[in-house]
Design a protein around this motif. Structure first.
Motif, short mmCIF file in Angstrom:
data_model
loop_
_atom_site.label_atom_id
_atom_site.label_comp_id
_atom_site.label_asym_id
_atom_site.label_seq_id
_atom_site.Cartn_x
_atom_site.Cartn_y
_atom_site.Cartn_z
N GLU A 136 47.35 41.44 44.10
CA GLU A 136 47.92 40.80 45.28
C GLU A 136 49.28 41.38 45.61
OE1 GLU A 136 48.95 36.34 46.99
OE2 GLU A 136 47.85 36.58 45.12
N GLY A 165 50.63 38.47 49.68
CA GLY A 165 49.53 37.63 50.13
C GLY A 165 48.27 38.39 50.48
N LEU A 166 48.30 39.72 50.35
CA LEU A 166 47.14 40.57 50.62
C LEU A 166 46.43 40.88 49.30
CD1 LEU A 166 48.94 43.13 52.97
CD2 LEU A 166 47.64 41.13 53.70
N SER A 203 40.91 41.01 51.33
CA SER A 203 41.04 39.66 51.89
C SER A 203 42.50 39.25 51.90
CB SER A 203 40.21 38.66 51.08
OG SER A 203 40.79 38.45 49.81
N ALA A 204 42.77 38.21 52.69
CA ALA A 204 44.12 37.66 52.77
C ALA A 204 44.07 36.41 53.63
CB ALA A 204 45.09 38.68 53.39
N SER A 205 45.14 35.64 53.56
CA SER A 205 45.25 34.50 54.48
C SER A 205 45.54 35.05 55.88
CB SER A 205 46.39 33.57 54.05
OG SER A 205 47.63 34.25 54.20
N ARG A 215 35.12 33.87 56.34
CA ARG A 215 36.13 33.42 55.37
C ARG A 215 35.49 33.30 53.99
NH1 ARG A 215 41.09 31.32 57.42
NH2 ARG A 215 41.05 30.74 59.63
N ASN A 230 38.00 30.49 49.25
CA ASN A 230 39.41 30.06 49.12
C ASN A 230 40.13 30.00 50.47
OD1 ASN A 230 39.72 32.74 49.77
ND2 ASN A 230 40.91 33.30 47.95
N HIS A 286 40.53 32.48 52.55
CA HIS A 286 41.01 33.80 52.97
C HIS A 286 40.06 34.43 53.99
CE1 HIS A 286 44.07 35.18 49.69
NE2 HIS A 286 44.38 34.02 50.24
N ASN A 318 37.82 37.31 55.25
CA ASN A 318 37.03 38.33 54.55
C ASN A 318 37.26 39.68 55.24
OD1 ASN A 318 35.18 39.91 53.23
ND2 ASN A 318 33.38 38.72 53.83
#
Length: 492
Positions: free
Chosen positions: A47, A50-51, A60-62, A410, A413, A415, A417
């Motif tokens: 990570e 946040g990535l 993935s990421a928020s 998504r 979690n 995030h 996709n």
């Protein structure tokens, strides 16, 4: 044997960092397979900001982290592949005007653009980068900027940075001028298509026992298969030019699981250009079938079939696979395929070769091989003639549909996709490259007009014309013929 595809029904019921200022790339170079790298590298695994990275690739990421990753700073600019991928896919989670608002807000915060006294040295490093990002956005997704709110955010940003450098005013004016010109061109093209659609009645025209014909025949308008294939390519490229990359995503919008109250673009899916292109395919199928079923004499019908076989073969040679498939589909519609006496007069060897190329076996293996060959030729081409790649559009939509349906937007979690959207961007990006090719053939307005406006039979009309040409062979056909004569001709 193929049948004409109900593509409209299918669509409605369907899936690294750069230092300093980046060079301005043309939109084409952003999308070519060699220019589009699906691998967005970082020096670290795991990570970062946040990535989430895996094997060096962003997976993935928020949504917040992805938005932050889009925003340039004084010493960072996102990769072109990332910009395209995120701007394409983000609309599944957030509307473009909301995204641009958040990008501008974060820029104002990070660069302290609200301060009474601006740090001019820092903003001169940041200014060209935000202008570059906005330029790429307007060039690649111009339809996003039909909204006044988008233009408002654009102007607000330039008003904040322009006091530090007068050149920013000029650049912003150039950006807005180019955007307005592009939107005007696209709007003019759309209006033309709407006028054509309104003027053409796709209903059965008055059918009388033959002769006379219902219309001029195609061979009286264009007797050269090479010329017709080139004019079909004109129509294809013209209609493709209006399709925005975002339409491929918006066609399959679902509710965002993190916001069950609404979908993005809930008022309107904004896929009108894509739908118009699908209607064109269906029209061409029916036009081919109408032209074949119309002539009174068997010899003339056979001549029309052989003409369209030659047109289809030239479409294949050009790389126009969409017209090729429409012609094959039209020739394989039941009212045409049942004309056995007519087909007995046709030299069918060339037709069978074309059918083999577009055989759906093995998920269209032969076609996909030919498409890859055309795509490779396009990459190394020295002329627009060699750059033409017009894919079988229904299959492209189907591939994107199954990609969309087969993978969640998504992860559990929450995030995004991103791995899925990199693949989506790769497929759409290739198409965007192909649609930007300028047609190298001289346009013939008479032929183009005929292709768009010549009357076509409905399915019932085609069957009636077919039975009038070659009598029904069994009781089922006789009953249908009798019913059609009664309902269409008023005869018993």
């Amino acid at each position: 044997m193929f049948t004409c595809l109900n593509l409209i029904g299918f669509r409605l019921n369907p899936r690294g960092f750069q230092e300093g200022m980046p060079q301005t790339l043309s939109s084409t170079s952003m999308f070519t397979p060699c220019g589009f790298s699906p691998h967005l590298h970082t020096s670290k695994e795991g990570e970062q900001g946040g990535l989430i990275f895996q094997d060096g690739n962003l997976t993935s990421a928020s949504l917040d982290a992805l938005i932050q990753h889009l925003i340039p700073t004084t010493d960072y600019y996102p990769e072109k592949a990332y910009i395209f991928t995120f701007l394409l896919s983000s609309r599944l989670f957030i509307e473009p005007h909301e995204l641009l608002s958040r990008v501008c807000h974060k820029c104002i915060e990070q660069q302290r653009l609200d301060d009474p006294v601006l740090d001019k040295a820092r903003i001169r490093k940041f200014g060209p980068k935000i202008l570059q990002l906005l330029t790429e956005w307007t060039e690649t997704f111009p339809y996003d900027f039909q909204e006044e709110r988008m233009i408002g955010h654009l102007k607000d940003m330039i008003h904040r940075i322009a006091p530090c450098d007068e050149a920013y005013w000029k650049k912003m004016n150039q950006l807005l001028q180019a955007l307005n010109q592009k939107l005007a061109t696209l709007s003019h093209g759309q209006e033309g298509i709407v006028k054509i659609s309104t003027a053409v009645s796709d209903k059965l025209v008055a059918f009388k026992t033959k002769p006379p014909s219902i219309q001029r025949e195609i061979l009286s308008v264009c007797s050269d298969p090479y010329t017709l294939a080139q004019q079909l390519t004109h129509v294809e490229l013209e209609r493709l030019s209006h399709i925005g990359p975002e339409e491929f995503v918006q066609a399959f919008v679902h509710k965002d699981p993190l916001d069950g109250t609404k979908t993005c673009f809930s008022e309107q899916k904004k896929t009108s250009n894509l739908e118009a292109y699908v209607k064109w395919f269906n029209r061409l199928c029916y036009l081919v079938a109408t032209e074949i079923c119309m002539p009174a004499k068997k010899k003339q019908r056979a001549q029309v079939i052989e003409f369209f076989i030659d047109v289809a073969r030239e479409c294949f040679n050009i790389g126009n696979f969409n017209s090729l498939m429409a012609i094959i589909s039209g020739m394989n519609m039941s009212p045409v395929s049942r004309l056995k006496k007519t087909w007995s007069k046709v030299k069918t060897a060339k037709f069978f070769i074309l059918e083999h190329q577009m055989d759906p076996t093995g998920n269209f293996y032969n076609y996909r091989t030919a498409l890859r060959g055309a795509a490779h030729r396009s990459l190394t081409a020295h002329s627009n003639r060699e750059k033409i790649v017009i894919p079988f559009f229904s299959l492209l939509i189907k591939d994107i549909y199954f990609l969309n349906e087969g993978c969640a937007n998504r992860l559990p979690n929450g995030h995004v996709n991103f791995e899925k959207f990199l693949e989506l961007a790769k497929q759409v990006g290739e198409f965007i490259t192909w649609k930007q090719v300028e047609c190298p053939f001289e346009q013939d307005p008479n032929i183009i007009h005929y292709l768009h406006t010549a009357p076509i039979f409905t399915e019932d009309g085609l069957y009636l014309a077919s039975y009038e040409s070659e009598s029904p062979e069994n009781q089922t056909e006789k009953d249908r013929w009798k019913s059609l004569r009664s309902t269409i001709l008023g005869k018993t």
